[in-house]
Design a protein around this motif. Structure first.
Motif, PDB file in Angstrom:
ATOM      1  N   ASP A 389       0.858  -1.192   0.000  1.00 17.39           N
ATOM      2  CA  ASP A 389       0.000   0.000   0.000  1.00 17.39           C
ATOM      3  C   ASP A 389       0.888   1.235   0.000  1.00 17.39           C
ATOM      4  OD1 ASP A 389      -1.859   1.977   0.388  1.00 17.39           O
ATOM      5  OD2 ASP A 389      -2.338   1.422   2.455  1.00 17.39           O
ATOM      6  N   GLN A 390       0.772   2.043  -1.052  1.00 15.20           N
ATOM      7  CA  GLN A 390       1.637   3.229  -1.153  1.00 15.20           C
ATOM      8  C   GLN A 390       1.408   4.214  -0.011  1.00 15.20           C
ATOM      9  OE1 GLN A 390       0.885   6.344  -4.005  1.00 15.20           O
ATOM     10  NE2 GLN A 390      -1.037   5.407  -4.673  1.00 15.20           N
ATOM     11  N   GLU A 391       0.226   4.195   0.592  1.00 19.61           N
ATOM     12  CA  GLU A 391      -0.071   5.118   1.691  1.00 19.61           C
ATOM     13  C   GLU A 391       0.313   4.532   3.049  1.00 19.61           C
ATOM     14  OE1 GLU A 391      -4.206   5.888   1.223  1.00 19.61           O
ATOM     15  OE2 GLU A 391      -3.954   7.073  -0.613  1.00 19.61           O
ATOM     16  N   ASN A 392       0.732   3.267   3.064  1.00 24.04           N
ATOM     17  CA  ASN A 392       1.131   2.585   4.309  1.00 24.04           C
ATOM     18  C   ASN A 392       0.057   2.704   5.396  1.00 24.04           C
ATOM     19  OD1 ASN A 392       4.267   4.211   3.688  1.00 24.04           O
ATOM     20  ND2 ASN A 392       3.656   2.198   2.959  1.00 24.04           N
ATOM     21  N   SER A 393      -1.203   2.682   4.966  1.00 23.58           N
ATOM     22  CA  SER A 393      -2.314   2.895   5.901  1.00 23.58           C
ATOM     23  C   SER A 393      -2.538   1.716   6.834  1.00 23.58           C
ATOM     24  CB  SER A 393      -3.603   3.193   5.118  1.00 23.58           C
ATOM     25  OG  SER A 393      -3.901   2.139   4.222  1.00 23.58           O
ATOM     26  N   ASP A 394      -1.948   0.562   6.511  1.00 25.14           N
ATOM     27  CA  ASP A 394      -2.138  -0.622   7.351  1.00 25.14           C
ATOM     28  C   ASP A 394      -1.158  -0.679   8.516  1.00 25.14           C
ATOM     29  OD1 ASP A 394      -0.048  -0.938   5.567  1.00 25.14           O
ATOM     30  OD2 ASP A 394      -0.214  -3.129   5.529  1.00 25.14           O
ATOM     31  N   LEU A 395      -0.228   0.257   8.599  1.00 25.62           N
ATOM     32  CA  LEU A 395       0.760   0.258   9.678  1.00 25.62           C
ATOM     33  C   LEU A 395       0.174   0.904  10.935  1.00 25.62           C
ATOM     34  CD1 LEU A 395       4.002   1.336   7.747  1.00 25.62           C
ATOM     35  CD2 LEU A 395       3.201  -0.990   8.252  1.00 25.62           C
ATOM     36  N   ASN A 396       0.499   0.333  12.090  1.00 33.04           N
ATOM     37  CA  ASN A 396       0.063   0.882  13.376  1.00 33.04           C
ATOM     38  C   ASN A 396       1.098   1.902  13.845  1.00 33.04           C
ATOM     39  OD1 ASN A 396      -0.604   1.454  16.016  1.00 33.04           O
ATOM     40  ND2 ASN A 396      -1.047  -0.662  16.568  1.00 33.04           N
ATOM     41  N   PRO A 397       0.731   3.195  13.888  1.00 31.45           N
ATOM     42  CA  PRO A 397       1.727   4.227  14.222  1.00 31.45           C
ATOM     43  C   PRO A 397       2.336   4.089  15.609  1.00 31.45           C
ATOM     44  CG  PRO A 397      -0.504   5.139  14.219  1.00 31.45           C
ATOM     45  CD  PRO A 397      -0.606   3.766  13.651  1.00 31.45           C
TER      46      PRO A 397
END
Length: 627
Positions: A389-397
């Protein structure tokens, strides 16, 4: 000389960042600035603009030279519409033209040869020079051309404040191109541009008269637009003649030559030292040994070759193999938020293929990838997916780098997790950094760690090269080429597409056009279709004509339009020459002070300018028919 750096040093509190930087930039030069993420490229641009000051050394900027700077994530802030903001670039000439109309009226009402008439004539001449300096009469045409080239025409009447960040960055780029500064600094200008707008920007910069320094990870773009490369590595700047491809060759040759020279010097010094050790204590050879000691002391020692910064090591493997048919989509609809992007989608992907999806911004490339990920279209037997995912939206900040990977892969040992992260250059304490503290490049590498850990046989990658520096992109390319499974990816990196793709899908509202081969093959096919007037094999709703097809009537109309364009260009050239001659006559003192001679010329000049405007409008309409 526009710019010169002499022994410039700049550092932050944790040590030197740029060390002993020296270079010069001449008028009209086109320079590419490359280096790993965090090497100091953006910092160097800020030193050039004066936003940062050096710790030591000298920076010379030509005082009369104008500088334009496009920041990597810059976005223009203005209460105007896009078109109004662009026209502000030519405000001097547009105001001057309006004042010229007033002066013409006053001249007609003023007694000839009087002081007021003379003053008005002088003012008119000054205004005319202002307009000529900016080529003011063609300002609107130039604005429309740049907006069209950067795909901003649909936003012309939109308020800038209502645009997205990427759209506003394109607006800022358009304004800079229209301003035409003597030195143009572009930090990642190809971000937010599709392939069509990239081609426009490349052509624009090729004919740009000013100097340009471009920070870019787009190797195709660098190959086409620059004639020198400045590389920043380990705080040092090295200049290479030529474009990116030439730079790679020269850098390798320079590294090899230095390594050979160093090895030769070490060998020579070793032999001399060996001779000294064996002969210094002998009376008969002591003098000779001392001579060698003296010679060794005179030799300027070469420093050991510095190892190049190593890129991350990507390694994609599959645990199982899929069936031959990976995806098969028939008569499907692609939509997002109830908006139909493509009503009739048909394509298939076979095992082992590497498919690049390209198309204009907004056509739904990323939407298509997400639809495949979410199972909206059926998968083939045995398919296992990994999605980037180019937006890296699946990463937990809030997670650390280590916990982000380990939480999703409990079966892995800590050694295995650290090994994957280590290949992505997360070493030692770096694995304890929180996701929210990572740079864009670090988040991309963490996302790729998750993809590699899945050992999937099918990779779906949405803009995988975004946020990766050049070394990382080349490492990724090599790993994907070696991957035995299937890859479907969206990218605007033409160099990357060329290296990886075995097929190209062109997505448009009419559907998907399939091309065998890589990006160069796709371009070649387009050229062949244009030359032979062959239809582009797109499938369309209700069996509409495929894009690129021309009926006999349409071909005749196109031929008429081409003839009309040539005719208009001749007329435009003639009128422009007439306007130039009339301006020259008006400038003559004997005419400028004689109203009886001046007024007819002013009337003719105004008529010629109006005619020229109409001719340009006709030319634009005909040109649009041919696009």
């Amino acid at each position: 000389m526009l710019l010169n750096f002499t022994n410039v040093n700049f550092g932050y509190t944790d040590g030197d960042f740029l060390s002993d930087i020296s270079f010069s930039v001449e008028e009209g030069e086109k320079i590419g600035l490359v280096g790993a993420n965090g090497a100091g490229k953006s910092t160097l641009l800020k030193l050039i603009t004066g936003q940062l000051s050096p710790d030591s050394g000298e920076i010379y900027r030509l005082k009369s030279a104008s500088v334009g700077y496009l920041k990597q994530n810059g976005s223009i802030d203005s209460p105007r519409t896009v078109f109004e903001e662009m026209m502000q670039v030519f405000s001097k000439s547009t105001n001057a033209i309006a004042r010229m109309r007033d002066v013409e009226t006053l001249l007609a009402e003023t007694e000839e040869n009087g002081a007021q008439f003379k003053a008005l004539s002088i003012e008119y001449e000054r205004l005319k020079n202002v307009v000529a300096a900016e080529d003011g009469y063609t300002a609107e045409i130039r604005v429309k051309t740049v907006l069209a080239g950067l795909n901003l025409t649909p936003f012309s009447d939109r308020l800038i404040a209502t645009l997205s960040g990427g759209e506003r960055t394109r607006v800022e780029l358009a304004k800079l191109l229209l301003e035409s500064p003597d030195l143009l600094l572009l930090d990642e200008p190809t971000n937010h541009l599709d392939l069509t707008t990239l081609a426009f920007l490349e052509d624009f910069l090729l004919s740009y008269k000013g100097a340009v320094i471009t920070v870019s990870h787009d190797r195709y773009f660098l190959d086409k637009t620059v004639t020198r490369i400045f590389e920043i590595e380990s705080g040092n700047l090295t200049a290479y003649e030529g474009n990116y491809t030439k730079y790679k060759i020269l850098r390798e040759e320079a590294d090899y030559a230095y390594r050979r020279a160093y090895e030769k010097q070490v060998e020579e010094l070793s032999k001399m030292q060996d001779y000294v050790d064996r002969n210094l204590v002998r009376a008969t050879t002591a003098k000779s040994a001392k001579s060698r000691i003296h010679r060794m002391a005179q030799i300027e020692r070469l420093a050991p070759p510095k190892p190049r910064m190593q890129p991350p090591v990507f390694r994609f493997t599959q645990h199982t193999e899929s069936m031959k048919q990976v995806f098969s989509v028939q008569n499907a609809t692609l939509s997002v938020e109830n908006k139909v992007l493509c009503p009739n989608l048909n394509f298939s992907v076979r095992r082992g293929e590497r498919v690049a999806i390209i198309g204009k911004n907004g056509t739904g490339k990323s939407t298509l990838i997400k639809a495949l990920v979410n199972g909206k279209f059926p998968w083939g037997g045995g398919v296992t997916l990994a999605y980037y995912d180019q937006e890296n939206s699946d990463l937990n900040p809030e997670n650390t780098v280590l916990s982000e990977l380990w939480e999703r892969n409990h079966r892995f040992s800590v050694t295995e997790v650290r090994s994957i992260l280590g290949r992505m250059l997360f070493k030692d304490d770096a694995v304890e950094k929180r996701v929210k503290e990572l740079s864009g490049g670090e988040r991309a590498k963490l996302e790729f760690s998750l993809v590699q850990a899945k050992h999937a046989n099918t990779l779906l990658l949405d803009e995988p090269t975004n946020h990766l520096d050049l070394g990382s992109r080349e490492s990724l390319e090599s790993a994907l080429i070696e991957f035995p499974g299937t890859i479907v990816f969206v990218s605007h990196d033409r160099y990357f597409i060329n290296a990886v793709a075995t097929r190209v899908f062109l997505l448009s509202p009419a559907g998907i056009t399939e091309y065998e081969g890589n990006y160069d093959g796709y371009v070649q096919r387009l050229k062949q279709e244009e030359e032979t007037n062959q239809p582009v094999a797109e499938k369309c709703k209700d069996e509409k004509k495929v894009e690129g097809f021309r009926s006999k009537k349409e071909r005749a109309e196109e031929a008429q339009a081409r003839n009309r364009v040539r005719e208009l260009e001749k007329k435009i050239s003639t009128i422009e020459q007439e306007i130039e001659e009339m301006n020259a006559q008006i400038s003559l003192p004997e005419i400028a002070t004689d109203y009886t001679k001046l007024q007819p010329l002013l009337t003719r000049l105004e008529e010629a300018q109006e005619t020229l405007t109409h001719l340009y409008e006709d030319w634009e309409q005909c040109a649009e028919m041919l696009n």
